[in-house]
Design an enzyme around this catalytic site. Structure first.
Site, short mmCIF file in Angstrom:
data_model
loop_
_atom_site.label_atom_id
_atom_site.label_comp_id
_atom_site.label_asym_id
_atom_site.label_seq_id
_atom_site.Cartn_x
_atom_site.Cartn_y
_atom_site.Cartn_z
N GLU A 85 51.46 35.83 -42.81
CA GLU A 85 52.39 34.39 -44.20
C GLU A 85 53.96 35.64 -44.11
OE1 GLU A 85 47.70 33.79 -46.42
OE2 GLU A 85 48.92 35.27 -46.54
N ASP A 256 41.29 33.41 -50.73
CA ASP A 256 42.87 33.02 -50.43
C ASP A 256 43.53 32.54 -49.45
OD1 ASP A 256 42.62 35.73 -48.67
OD2 ASP A 256 43.01 36.99 -49.89
#
Lengths: 403, 403
Positions: A85, A256
């Site tokens: 990410e 998450d």
């Protein structure tokens, strides 16, 4: 907050730059690098309790000026094994981003599940000011963020915490709740007994009372706060509604990522749910299991007293934490300030220092060629602190042979 | 393509890792760093012509396997002064991203308009393998990409090129078209005469015939190829339709950001328009001025012969280049391979090397505490090549005093 680097002069843009003014211009400061060892040295010198406390203060200060930031959900690249990410964020003066991965099987190959680094840059020029490790820092800032949320949401005088998942981040969570909330007892559980043994060994010299539990239920029973921080990239059900008691604060850290959750949907239904940044948590948090109209509150509203946090002692509060870019912005800001105070870090030759900024070609110009007029006038050699690396002159000399 | 780092063993995930197997596991390779000087040394040793040619081959090879990539438009953060962008891309084995800014007023403050760096990472583990400067590299890969497109789109035997905008990227464009397409004459123009003088000084030792022109019209007249590479963040009109002659190839490089264009809309209407990645170019390219149904062709289709490129000698072709993440992926791949061949670069302590990957806390554990069982069994000191930086032992010793 003073910037740590030598400020660039505020040139009047109506001026016409002469070669002379270019000559007298101070060189832009090189990018500073903080290694893993530099960040460990910051923690060593400042102390872990103070590091967590100061980082929490930086995070809380930035969350209180939420509207100043240009925010977006992080950009994720998913694969079978995990996710990589990028997490950018900016206000009017600083831009920050973090690179972070999540690969639960990494530990089998000798690598951390989560590895990260990040950059703080100057919005006015785009210059990267600081490059830092963020693996250790992510554990610190995640724990500091959890404590910021719990200070606003958990019952005052909470003393015990269940800690489900005893991996790389667990010690940081335990110590943040000890130092910032006064937690005295940790009731711990992990499916991997070696992970729990490691946690106990790491915390046995602290005042924390550590209780190894045989099940999640045993760990959770009677705890004031429940922290879940597990790593599996799957829709796991770590907490079911029958485990939850009135007044508990749930600090859900491990859910998450799309397809990676820890809580039964009824746990969310039974709770008042607080999130960092709603658009991101809808995709990544345990909230991903709920319909789009399931109500949540962004934490900054509570911190600014624009929305209630906990209003009753028997209320169940849930911080559905996914990790937001603003926490890394705050952490990088803290590291920058701290490294300046302590004289840590070193210059990295990441961006070229050019005598004439329009003469990028000068970096590879053969030595046999004279520099063009402007570059010659302002000096052919790069000015300012010389970052470590191979000598460009040697490179140019070789270039003369092969161009 | 062989990876340059020591491969991690393919552990059978059904095995139960014993402490012994962890002890015998080779340490993960540290992140390699290529500085500005390292990349300049690559160009010096390989030669600029070969560097551009090999980089173009890497780019073309990757564009021919377009479907292998997980693509997205870059993530931009705009401010009054400029833009900061993150450009991620991945295939099944490698993930790459570039950080790049665009700040036209930077040159007045001694900084390049465009500064960049990037990372190549392993998709299977998320480990960053290579961190490299990409300011110099962006100029190289942009020029190589322009040449890849022109090889497919310009008239064969093109000999002359107009070069509008003589800033940091102009020499690279000129030399890429010289070495890869056989361009012999460059007709140059810039509103800043110093920029043109710099370009002429930098290229006067090459076989290129350089003609300084008094206007855009004079530069463009009779040219086989027209390259526009200007920096102003505005809707400029560098090329108007009356300047364009039948058979020209237009290499539009500088219109690459919302609000930053170079071409009159009628120039696009008169041309067959080719783009890198349509969704991004619709937002950022000169194409941003056109309606959503204005037809374009993605270049990979031409390179794979799935769509026609130039079909007539009098056809006007336009490569509306904005710079796509795949070109940086290719460039990083080239730098990695080349640095391995030449023995360039150095280890950077960006990611921790942990004896026990679940024991991140070990990085800040006070020396007074013994390592937990698993970490002790596998040796407390990090293994493998020790990246440069402060000694973690010193950090731990201090920690013992303040924890």
């Amino acid at each position: 907050m003073l910037p740590i680097y030598i400020a660039m002069p505020c040139w009047d843009t109506t001026l016409n730059f002469t070669e002379n003014s270019i000559m007298n211009r101070p060189a832009p400061a090189p990018t500073q690098f903080l290694s893993v060892e530099d960040v460990a040295a910051i923690v060593a010198r400042v102390g872990l309790a103070s590091t967590l406390s100061r980082m929490a203060d930086y995070i809380e200060a930035d969350y209180r000026r939420w509207q100043d930031f240009d925010k977006c959900a992080r950009v994720a690249s998913h694969s079978k094994e995990g996710v990589i990410e990028l997490m950018p964020i900016a206000d009017a003066s600083s831009y920050a981003f973090k690179y972070v991965n999540g690969h639960p099987k990494n530990t089998g190959a000798g690598l951390p599940t989560v590895m990260a680094f990040g950059v703080l840059a100057d919005v006015a020029s785009g210059r990267p000011e600081l490059l830092s490790e963020l693996t250790l820092t992510t554990a610190l800032r995640t724990a500091a963020m959890s404590a910021v949320a719990a200070r606003a949401l958990a019952r005052p005088n909470s003393k015990s915490m269940a800690l489900i998942g005893n991996g790389a981040q667990s010690e940081f969570q335990a110590l943040a709740f000890h130092h910032l909330l006064g937690i005295q007892e940790i009731r711990l559980f992990d499916t991997d007994p070696q992970a729990s043994r490691k946690l106990i060994a790491n915390l046995r010299h602290t005042p924390l009372r550590l209780t190894l539990c045989a099940s999640i239920g045993e760990a959770v029973r009677g705890a004031d706060i429940v922290t879940t921080v597990t790593a599996d990239k799957s829709n796991a059900t770590i907490l079911t509604p029958e485990l939850i008691e009135p007044g508990m604060h749930i600090n859900g850290v491990g859910g998450d990522c799309p397809g990676k959750t820890e809580l039964h949907p009824d746990v969310l239904r039974a709770s008042s749910v607080f999130v960092e940044y709603e658009p991101q948590t809808r995709i990544e948090g345990d909230l991903q299991q709920m319909p789009a109209d399931f109500a949540v509150t962004e934490l900054w509203q509570v911190l600014k007293q624009q929305a209630p946090g906990r209003s009753r002692a028997d209320q169940i509060t849930l911080f559905d934490s996914v990790g937001f870019a603003l926490e890394d912005y705050s952490a990088l800001r803290y590291l920058r300030d701290c490294a300046r105070e302590l004289g840590l870090g070193q210059a990295l030759s990441l961006i070229p220092a050019l005598a004439n900024p329009k003469d990028l070609f000068g970096l590879i110009r053969p030595l046999s060629q004279a520099a063009p007029p402007q570059a010659a006038a302002s000096g052919a050699a790069p000015r300012g602190a010389a970052p470590r690396s191979a000598a460009p002159e040697a490179a140019r000399q070789e270039l003369a042979l092969v161009l």
